[in-house]
Design an enzyme around this catalytic site. Structure first.
Site, mmCIF file in Angstrom:
data_model
loop_
_atom_site.group_PDB
_atom_site.id
_atom_site.type_symbol
_atom_site.label_atom_id
_atom_site.label_comp_id
_atom_site.label_asym_id
_atom_site.label_seq_id
_atom_site.Cartn_x
_atom_site.Cartn_y
_atom_site.Cartn_z
ATOM 1 N N GLU A 241 0.818 -1.214 0.000
ATOM 2 C CA GLU A 241 0.000 0.000 0.000
ATOM 3 C C GLU A 241 0.851 1.264 0.000
ATOM 4 O O GLU A 241 0.571 2.210 -0.749
ATOM 5 C CB GLU A 241 -0.922 -0.015 1.220
ATOM 6 C CG GLU A 241 -1.876 1.173 1.274
ATOM 7 C CD GLU A 241 -2.914 1.022 2.371
ATOM 8 O OE1 GLU A 241 -3.642 0.018 2.355
ATOM 9 O OE2 GLU A 241 -2.987 1.912 3.242
ATOM 10 N N ARG A 267 -3.808 32.523 -19.311
ATOM 11 C CA ARG A 267 -4.253 33.638 -18.472
ATOM 12 C C ARG A 267 -3.312 34.828 -18.636
ATOM 13 O O ARG A 267 -2.091 34.711 -18.451
ATOM 14 C CB ARG A 267 -4.262 33.177 -17.003
ATOM 15 C CG ARG A 267 -4.454 34.270 -15.974
ATOM 16 C CD ARG A 267 -5.859 34.828 -15.992
ATOM 17 N NE ARG A 267 -6.101 35.669 -14.827
ATOM 18 C CZ ARG A 267 -7.118 36.504 -14.731
ATOM 19 N NH1 ARG A 267 -7.987 36.617 -15.735
ATOM 20 N NH2 ARG A 267 -7.295 37.229 -13.630
ATOM 21 N N GLN A 278 8.288 35.334 -13.515
ATOM 22 C CA GLN A 278 9.236 34.444 -12.853
ATOM 23 C C GLN A 278 8.645 33.790 -11.601
ATOM 24 O O GLN A 278 8.883 32.607 -11.330
ATOM 25 C CB GLN A 278 10.503 35.214 -12.490
ATOM 26 C CG GLN A 278 11.634 34.311 -12.007
ATOM 27 C CD GLN A 278 12.892 35.109 -11.727
ATOM 28 O OE1 GLN A 278 12.979 35.802 -10.716
ATOM 29 N NE2 GLN A 278 13.860 35.031 -12.625
#
Length: 387
Positions: A241, A267, A278
């Protein structure tokens, strides 16, 4: 070292991504009928029994291939809760039956668990025994040719949908590590009841509930492994798991990072795409760095599992790296999406789904304790006498 998949694994990965996008990305909320519909589809594609030998209905994948499959599932399926449920079923409940079950038990339960006809749940956590798994209060008392189970389990993944429960109970309170025994209990057994699903902050597509045992009678044929071997069964399932299940989060991070890159390139603010700033581009670089670092650690742990290593440190490190990376990636994705990051969408969903990853499969604090112990930290040493 080889950092490339073989041809079969690469083809399987592409198939799983496309299948998951097309058929498994349902609503990220628990819906019993839709959950079962998608579960059966996943079973037909071989996902529910991927690591189980072919003679019992599985695909016989090793840990590296299984991690690749789970990574692809996380990338393609927008409902990370469903992917989590499928992984928990396979690694925490089905693998123990394959690894510790008798031939009769394997032929009785594994075909249905692999085909998607049956759902499995692993019941170990209790209200007073979470990280301290050796302090279970659920008792299994010998009675005739079987046992009687009494106690309460909590936070049981898949419980509301489960047909099979792999249950850890105490058979000898004074035996410590050797006092736990694992049982396979079928839903509908008298004395077994399941509570209502929890409302959760994340992984909402994965049903979780309490499980109660009140005079629940099981036979000797339902003991998995041998009496007193429950801790070994649990440890084995956790190795799978903590390695392969967490690959789901690798895929989910990749999906959200790719979507975030596309968003910041579209955008515009101040006459330029925000991806050219940056502060934005460096944050995405850091997201990618965390993902790729965590991915290397996880596949290193999977490689060791395939080799039969008994190393507990590699799975613990992988669990730590992936879970912490997933939470921070969710935070970064929310920030980069601005206002859209705090409304319903991939960024906020990843953050919510990532939060539980630092708790289940052993909390991250417990993982750090285990790693520190393996490194010899905290061990008392005799003082050196100087002449």
């Amino acid at each position: 070292m080889n950092f490339e998949y073989d041809t079969d694994t690469a083809q399987m990965r592409d198939m799983v991504v496309n299948f998951a996008r097309r058929d498994l990305s349902g609503p990220c909320e628990w819906d019993a009928a839709d959950f079962r519909r998608r579960w059966q589809l996943a079973g037909k594609q071989g996902l529910a029994g991927a690591t189980i030998p072919g003679e019992y209905g599985g695909s016989g994948l090793g840990a590296v291939a299984a991690a690749a499959m789970m990574e692809a599932l996380g990338e393609g399926c927008a409902d990370t809760g469903f992917a989590f449920s499928l992984a928990a079923h396979l690694f925490a409940a089905v693998m123990p039956i394959a690894d510790f079950g008798t031939e009769e038990q394997r032929h009785r339960w594994l075909p249905g668990l692999c085909s998607g006809d049956l759902v499995a749940a692993h019941a170990i956590t209790e209200p007073e025994a979470g990280s301290d798994a050796l302090s279970l209060q659920t008792r299994a008392v010998r009675h005739g040719n079987g046992y009687v189970l009494d106690g309460e389990k909590c936070f049981v993944t898949n419980a509301p949908a489960a047909d099979i429960f792999v249950v850890q109970a105490c058979t000898d309170p004074d035996a410590g590590y050797f006092g736990l025994t694992t049982f396979v209990v079928e839903a509908g057994t008298a004395g077994l009841s399941v509570g209502p699903p929890y409302p959760k902050v994340g992984l909402r597509g994965s049903p979780t509930a309490d499980v109660h045992f009140d005079g629940c009678v099981v036979t000797e044929e339902q003991v998995l492994g041998r009496p007193g071997a429950g801790a070994s069964v649990f440890s084995s399932s956790m190795a799978w798991e903590r390695t392969c299940l967490f690959a789901v989060y690798l895929g989910a991070m990749r999906r959200v990072i790719d979507g975030t890159v596309a968003y910041v390139n579209e955008r515009e603010q101040f006459g330029a795409a925000v991806g050219s700033f940056q502060a934005v581009s460096h944050r995405i670089v850091d997201m990618t760095l965390r993902l790729e670092s965590a991915r290397l650690m996880l596949f290193r742990a999977a490689w060791g599992l395939d080799r039969g290593d008994r190393d507990e440190v590699a799975p613990a490190l992988a669990k730590l790296a992936v879970s912490e990376a997933a939470v921070q990636t969710g935070l970064d994705a929310v920030q980069l999406h601005g206002g859209l990051g705090v409304v319903d969408g991939p960024a906020e969903t990843l953050l919510r789904d990532a939060l539980p990853s630092r708790i289940f499969s052993g909390t991250n604090e417990i993982q750090r304790n285990n790693i520190a112990r393996a490194l010899g930290l905290g061990a008392r040493r005799r003082p050196v006498r100087r002449a």
